[in-house]
Design an enzyme around this catalytic site. Structure first.
Site, PDB file in Angstrom:
ATOM      1  NE  ARG A  39      -3.495   0.314   2.648  1.00 20.83           N
ATOM      2  CZ  ARG A  39      -4.698   0.555   2.108  1.00 20.83           C
ATOM      3  NH1 ARG A  39      -5.304  -0.386   1.415  1.00 20.83           N
ATOM      4  NH2 ARG A  39      -5.272   1.718   2.258  1.00 20.83           N
ATOM      5  CG  ASP A  44      -8.008   6.422  -0.270  1.00 19.50           C
ATOM      6  OD1 ASP A  44      -7.713   5.403  -0.928  1.00 19.50           O
ATOM      7  OD2 ASP A  44      -9.108   6.567   0.299  1.00 19.50           O
ATOM      8  CD  GLU A  47     -10.677   1.466  -4.587  1.00 14.35           C
ATOM      9  OE1 GLU A  47     -10.412   0.412  -5.184  1.00 14.35           O
ATOM     10  OE2 GLU A  47     -10.025   1.871  -3.621  1.00 14.35           O
ATOM     11  NE  ARG A  91      -3.489  -4.840   2.237  1.00 13.09           N
ATOM     12  CZ  ARG A  91      -4.717  -4.476   1.876  1.00 13.09           C
ATOM     13  NH1 ARG A  91      -5.068  -4.475   0.612  1.00 13.09           N
ATOM     14  NH2 ARG A  91      -5.576  -4.095   2.793  1.00 13.09           N
TER      15      ARG A  91
END
Length: 227
Positions: A39, A44, A47, A91
């Site tokens: 990540r 962010d 998507e 992750r």
């Protein structure tokens, strides 16, 4: 983080375990080294299936645009990814660089991602610059990626799966400060217990958001109520 971005940087050396040393590799469409997912720390992005609107109100695949922008920025150059943490799903949470350039910061500064304040405010300044310059997703309208996941993927359970808390961080704390944008465009934060707090409703689609601390809200450009 937008899973489409993993088409540009997907796998890191050494499995899911946290690594203290930078991980260096060459990125093409996909970096695959021993199959460990990563990540990108502090950001962010939309998507892969997420749709935004540009300045003219025309819909476009903003997640796909973000992934392609990152892939193009990397090109065939070697990249170095500095592990910052390991999340509860194994992750590795990383800051990736192309030479001296922080690619996480570049994504936010170009408007291809927002600062992921639930985990860090490191890139709040780049987000403010992108918003002011109307770069990328800030040129039009978009839904906050975290909000998009909550509404499209089954609510809280999906949110937890998509946004695991990094081990050893304060990301699990509840962020209760409401960042509201007034009709005049003023960005004002409201603390729990204050007069306007209860009646203030946050609309993430309008750019409003929750903050964990006052310092975080101030760094993002919000101020306390006057009077």
């Amino acid at each position: 983080m937008c899973y489409a971005l993993l088409a540009a940087i997907v796998m890191l050396q050494g499995g899911g375990a946290f690594a203290a040393e930078p991980i260096v590799g060459r990125a093409s469409d996909t970096v695959v080294i021993h199959g460990a997912r990563i990540r990108l720390f502090g950001i962010d992005a939309p998507e892969s299936a997420q749709v935004c609107e540009d300045a003219a109100g025309k819909e476009y695949r903003c997640g796909q645009v973000a992934a392609l922008a990152l892939s193009d920025r990397i090109g065939e150059a070697p990249i170095s990814c500095e592990p910052r943490d390991t999340d509860r799903y194994g992750r590795t949470v990383v800051v990736c660089r192309k030479g001296a350039e922080d690619l996480n910061a570049w994504m936010v500064a170009q408007g291809h991602a927002v600062a992921f304040r639930r985990y860090s405010s490191d890139y709040a300044g780049q987000e403010a610059q992108a918003r002011a310059a109307k770069r990328g997703i800030w040129a039009g309208t978009f839904e906050d990626p975290a909000g998009w996941r909550r509404t499209r993927r089954g609510g809280a359970a999906a949110r937890i799966a998509d946004e695991p808390t990094p081990a050893g961080s304060n990301a699990s704390m509840t962020c209760t400060i409401k960042g509201n944008i007034s009709a005049k465009g003023d960005r004002i934060y409201h603390l729990p217990g204050t007069s306007a707090y209860t009646r203030t409703v946050i609309d993430e689609r309008a750019g409003e958001r929750m903050f964990c601390t006052e310092d975080e809200a101030k760094a993002a450009g919000w101020r306390a109520p006057r009077g």
